[in-house]
Design a protein around this motif. Sequence first.
Motif, short mmCIF file in Angstrom:
data_model
loop_
_atom_site.label_atom_id
_atom_site.label_comp_id
_atom_site.label_asym_id
_atom_site.label_seq_id
_atom_site.Cartn_x
_atom_site.Cartn_y
_atom_site.Cartn_z
N ALA A 77 33.13 41.22 36.72
CA ALA A 77 34.14 40.61 35.84
C ALA A 77 35.35 40.16 36.65
O ALA A 77 35.87 39.05 36.45
CB ALA A 77 34.57 41.62 34.77
N VAL A 78 35.78 41.01 37.58
CA VAL A 78 36.92 40.64 38.44
C VAL A 78 36.57 39.44 39.31
O VAL A 78 37.36 38.50 39.45
CB VAL A 78 37.34 41.85 39.31
CG1 VAL A 78 38.40 41.43 40.33
CG2 VAL A 78 37.88 42.98 38.43
N ALA A 79 35.35 39.46 39.86
CA ALA A 79 34.92 38.33 40.69
C ALA A 79 34.89 37.04 39.88
O ALA A 79 35.26 35.97 40.38
CB ALA A 79 33.54 38.63 41.29
N SER A 80 34.47 37.15 38.63
CA SER A 80 34.39 35.96 37.76
C SER A 80 35.77 35.37 37.48
O SER A 80 35.94 34.15 37.57
CB SER A 80 33.72 36.33 36.42
OG SER A 80 32.40 36.76 36.64
N ILE A 81 36.71 36.23 37.17
CA ILE A 81 38.04 35.70 36.84
C ILE A 81 38.72 35.15 38.10
O ILE A 81 39.53 34.21 38.01
CB ILE A 81 38.93 36.76 36.14
CG1 ILE A 81 40.09 36.08 35.43
CG2 ILE A 81 39.45 37.80 37.11
CD1 ILE A 81 39.69 35.16 34.31
N ARG A 82 38.40 35.70 39.27
CA ARG A 82 38.95 35.15 40.51
C ARG A 82 38.43 33.74 40.77
O ARG A 82 39.03 32.97 41.50
CB ARG A 82 38.61 36.06 41.69
CG ARG A 82 39.48 37.30 41.74
CD ARG A 82 39.07 38.26 42.85
NE ARG A 82 39.93 39.42 42.87
CZ ARG A 82 39.65 40.56 43.50
NH1 ARG A 82 38.51 40.67 44.17
NH2 ARG A 82 40.48 41.57 43.47
N GLU A 83 37.29 33.43 40.14
CA GLU A 83 36.74 32.07 40.25
C GLU A 83 37.16 31.24 39.04
O GLU A 83 36.65 30.12 38.85
CB GLU A 83 35.22 32.14 40.36
CG GLU A 83 34.74 32.82 41.64
CD GLU A 83 33.25 33.15 41.63
OE1 GLU A 83 32.57 32.86 40.62
OE2 GLU A 83 32.77 33.73 42.62
N GLY A 84 38.01 31.81 38.20
CA GLY A 84 38.52 31.07 37.05
C GLY A 84 37.58 31.02 35.87
O GLY A 84 37.78 30.21 34.95
N LYS A 85 36.57 31.90 35.85
CA LYS A 85 35.58 31.87 34.77
C LYS A 85 35.90 32.94 33.72
O LYS A 85 35.35 34.05 33.75
CB LYS A 85 34.17 32.08 35.34
CG LYS A 85 33.78 31.00 36.35
CD LYS A 85 32.47 31.35 37.05
CE LYS A 85 32.11 30.29 38.09
NZ LYS A 85 30.95 30.68 38.92
N SER A 86 36.76 32.59 32.78
CA SER A 86 37.22 33.55 31.77
C SER A 86 36.10 34.03 30.86
O SER A 86 36.00 35.22 30.55
CB SER A 86 38.31 32.92 30.90
OG SER A 86 39.49 32.74 31.63
#
Lengths: 193, 96
Positions: A77-86
């Motif tokens: 989840a953290v990796a996803s948001i770091r890529e801007g994928k909410s």
Amino acid sequence: MATATTQVKRNYPPGDVAIWIFIMAELAVFAIFFAAYAFARSNNVEMFNISQQTLDTNVALLNTLALITSSYFVVRAVASIREGKSELCMRWLIAAIFMGFVFLVLKSGEYVRHYGEGTNMRTNLFYMFYFSMTFFHFMHVIMGMVILAAVAVKAKQGGYSAGDHTGVETGASYWHMVDLVWLILFPLTYVMR
Amino acid sequence: MKSDKTITKQRYAIRPCTVIYIALMGLTFITWMIGKAGLSGLDISLLVLALALFKGLLIGDYFMGLRYVTGFWRLPILIWIFLTGGLITWAFLIST
């Protein structure tokens, strides 16, 4: 094939520094619990070992796998948001919360079984520690699920971005602390004898 | 004052966190098998504890992301793991 990328080396941990002070306080309490258990056991080894054998190691294994899997989902989840994928971040968080729910169901099943067998905190010193430590941890799992749920809702609403996601990292740090504690609690109370 | 410095790392097809996840699952199975086999004794207990502490280090470094942190904030989890492990080891060593 490996591709080069960059990673920032920083002086502060992921998330809000305040949560890390809270995490340190929580870990200190659990450390005292673990040490108290171990030293209490040192004078009652036989009683602790006999009582320990009444616990269900299979359920403890499933619970450990559930929490590790949940922590892994939070990392994603953290990796996803770091890529801007909410949206993806929110889905990973929901998956993590589900695994937390699995943990609660399995642990509750254990408590029901103990209750049915007439075992409780007053049975002996081992069970006093066992119920105290695992229920204290159980409450932290619930707290962590509430935090992750709040973060998931905000992620769903687009409240985080690749450049601003401290809230996700803060919730993640707390959840990993809950996992970390269980990784010591499991072998200490179920396996080490 | 907050200062960041940039380092270079490699990105692979399998994420490092996935490798760590698989390792954590494997180490957990080893701990479970020791428990199911009914193995006991000081050496076995300390081995199981060492596995747990190592898993804790992996959680701190790779899941919490502390491997990218320098200075003071790198220490709390490390200190907790070694202090807790040390106290438990001491208690098991003096068990009668």
